[in-house]
Design a protein around this motif. Structure first.
Motif, PDB file in Angstrom:
ATOM      1  N   GLY A 150       0.809  -1.209   0.000  1.00 36.79           N
ATOM      2  CA  GLY A 150       0.000   0.000   0.000  1.00 36.79           C
ATOM      3  C   GLY A 150       0.842   1.258   0.000  1.00 36.79           C
ATOM      4  O   GLY A 150       0.540   2.225  -0.713  1.00 36.79           O
ATOM      5  N   THR A 151       1.913   1.252   0.780  1.00 38.76           N
ATOM      6  CA  THR A 151       2.782   2.424   0.844  1.00 38.76           C
ATOM      7  C   THR A 151       3.490   2.664  -0.479  1.00 38.76           C
ATOM      8  O   THR A 151       3.612   3.809  -0.938  1.00 38.76           O
ATOM      9  N   VAL A 152       3.968   1.597  -1.116  1.00 44.75           N
ATOM     10  CA  VAL A 152       4.633   1.733  -2.416  1.00 44.75           C
ATOM     11  C   VAL A 152       3.656   2.268  -3.465  1.00 44.75           C
ATOM     12  O   VAL A 152       4.018   3.109  -4.294  1.00 44.75           O
ATOM     13  N   VAL A 153       2.396   1.806  -3.423  1.00 45.69           N
ATOM     14  CA  VAL A 153       1.392   2.303  -4.352  1.00 45.69           C
ATOM     15  C   VAL A 153       1.138   3.794  -4.118  1.00 45.69           C
ATOM     16  O   VAL A 153       1.049   4.585  -5.066  1.00 45.69           O
ATOM     17  N   VAL A 154       1.028   4.193  -2.850  1.00 48.07           N
ATOM     18  CA  VAL A 154       0.829   5.606  -2.521  1.00 48.07           C
ATOM     19  C   VAL A 154       1.981   6.446  -3.058  1.00 48.07           C
ATOM     20  O   VAL A 154       1.778   7.487  -3.704  1.00 48.07           O
ATOM     21  N   LEU A 155       3.196   6.003  -2.810  1.00 45.47           N
ATOM     22  CA  LEU A 155       4.363   6.765  -3.259  1.00 45.47           C
ATOM     23  C   LEU A 155       4.498   6.740  -4.775  1.00 45.47           C
ATOM     24  O   LEU A 155       4.986   7.694  -5.382  1.00 45.47           O
ATOM     25  N   LEU A 178      -6.226   8.292  -7.646  1.00 47.05           N
ATOM     26  CA  LEU A 178      -6.820   7.041  -7.185  1.00 47.05           C
ATOM     27  C   LEU A 178      -5.774   6.103  -6.590  1.00 47.05           C
ATOM     28  O   LEU A 178      -6.079   5.327  -5.683  1.00 47.05           O
ATOM     29  N   ALA A 179      -4.536   6.177  -7.097  1.00 45.27           N
ATOM     30  CA  ALA A 179      -3.472   5.328  -6.548  1.00 45.27           C
ATOM     31  C   ALA A 179      -3.226   5.673  -5.080  1.00 45.27           C
ATOM     32  O   ALA A 179      -3.012   4.780  -4.253  1.00 45.27           O
ATOM     33  N   PHE A 180      -3.269   6.965  -4.767  1.00 40.17           N
ATOM     34  CA  PHE A 180      -3.073   7.381  -3.385  1.00 40.17           C
ATOM     35  C   PHE A 180      -4.187   6.838  -2.495  1.00 40.17           C
ATOM     36  O   PHE A 180      -3.933   6.283  -1.424  1.00 40.17           O
ATOM     37  N   VAL A 181      -5.418   6.987  -2.944  1.00 36.71           N
ATOM     38  CA  VAL A 181      -6.553   6.516  -2.152  1.00 36.71           C
ATOM     39  C   VAL A 181      -6.526   4.999  -2.010  1.00 36.71           C
ATOM     40  O   VAL A 181      -6.659   4.448  -0.905  1.00 36.71           O
TER      41      VAL A 181
END
Length: 299
Positions: free
Chosen positions: A135-140, A278-281
């Motif tokens: 999830g963190t990698v997707v957010v970043l 949307l990637a952040f969410v």
């Protein structure tokens, strides 16, 4: 209050610490243009140590034994190594590299907690940790070019890897002192013991860079930035981080570190006009699920 409710309540302390650290990289990167990185780190920790010492003197505590002093001295060494490597690494790398490498700190902490403190890493905790990483990698990935983040694996990346491992060691090896005394005592004296080491490192940096103390800026914005780093990101955040260790294991505390880059992104939206996608969410939801799984299980 039930034991589960107390456990969940104490888990909020490291989450608050991660929130305070969320803006630290922005403030640090801005401060590096005015104060050399190791010197900025020294000023940060010196202010943090003074703040913590004032509080602990007001509250009082049982005297430390010789064994306790040895322990907090070692912890001070981990603090000094973390600060020097973190601030140099942040100065030598891009924001994407610095943010992505923070993901490794909880991983190092879980592994070290398992090997040193015999903390179990069961299936649920492992799945939760993996989800938090993803999830963190997707957010970043929504904020930075992840593919280009590690095209230049220089000294900066190596320094940040050392910083991640050193903070994991500070977390794990600090747990016995926290539980024998308190989070406040452990954070105060470990921070205090790091100050002389950082003073030497800062002195060397100023000599090498040819920056005498008299040339360092003392404008209101610089004083405010250093004050934030010292009082909020050090004194308050380090106390809150250790506070979580009073009732939950190091691996559980560590997973809340993943919230740091997310808080940083939210602050960017609120104060810098940045946008989220949307990637952040989606990544934030996956990360939150992972954190919840870890925080609600003992194994």
């Amino acid at each position: 209050m039930s034991s589960r409710a107390r456990r969940n309540a104490y888990a909020l302390f490291p989450l608050a610490a991660a929130a305070l650290w969320g803006g630290m990289y922005v403030v640090s990167a801005w401060g590096f243009s005015r104060i050399p990185p190791v010197t900025l780190g020294f000023l940060r920790v010196a202010i943090g140590a003074a703040t913590l010492l004032a509080v602990v003197r007001l509250r009082g505590h049982d005297p430390l034994t010789r064994t306790d002093w040895r322990a907090v001295t070692v912890l001070g060494g981990w603090v000094a190594l973390t600060i020097v490597s973190q601030f140099l690494g942040t100065a030598w790398t891009s924001a994407s590299q610095g943010s992505l490498l923070t993901v490794l700190t909880p991983v190092f902490t879980v592994l070290l907690g398992w090997s040193v403190l015999d903390e179990p890493v069961g299936r649920v905790k492992a799945v939760g940790l993996a989800l938090a990483v993803v999830g963190t990698v997707v957010v970043l990935g929504g904020r930075y070019d992840v593919g280009a983040a590690f095209t230049d694996l220089g000294l900066g990346v190596g320094a940040l890897l050392v910083a991640s491992a050193a903070w994991a060691a500070y977390t794990v090896f600090g747990a016995p002192v926290v539980r024998r005394h308190s989070a406040l005592v452990a954070a105060t004296y470990s921070t205090l013991c790091s100050v002389p080491l950082l003073a030497v490192a800062a002195g060397v940096e100023l000599v090498v860079t040819g920056r005498p103390l008299s040339t360092l800026p003392t404008t209101l914005d610089v004083v405010g930035a250093v004050g934030y780093l010292g009082v909020a990101a050090t004194a308050a955040a380090w106390y809150l981080w250790y506070k979580g260790l009073e009732s939950v294991d190091a691996g559980t505390v560590a997973v809340f570190f993943f919230a740091q880059p997310v808080v940083g992104a939210v602050l960017g939206v609120l104060f810098l006009g940045e946008s989220v996608d949307l990637a952040f969410v989606g990544g934030g939801v996956v990360m939150a699920v992972g954190i919840t799984l870890v925080s609600r299980t003992r194994a």
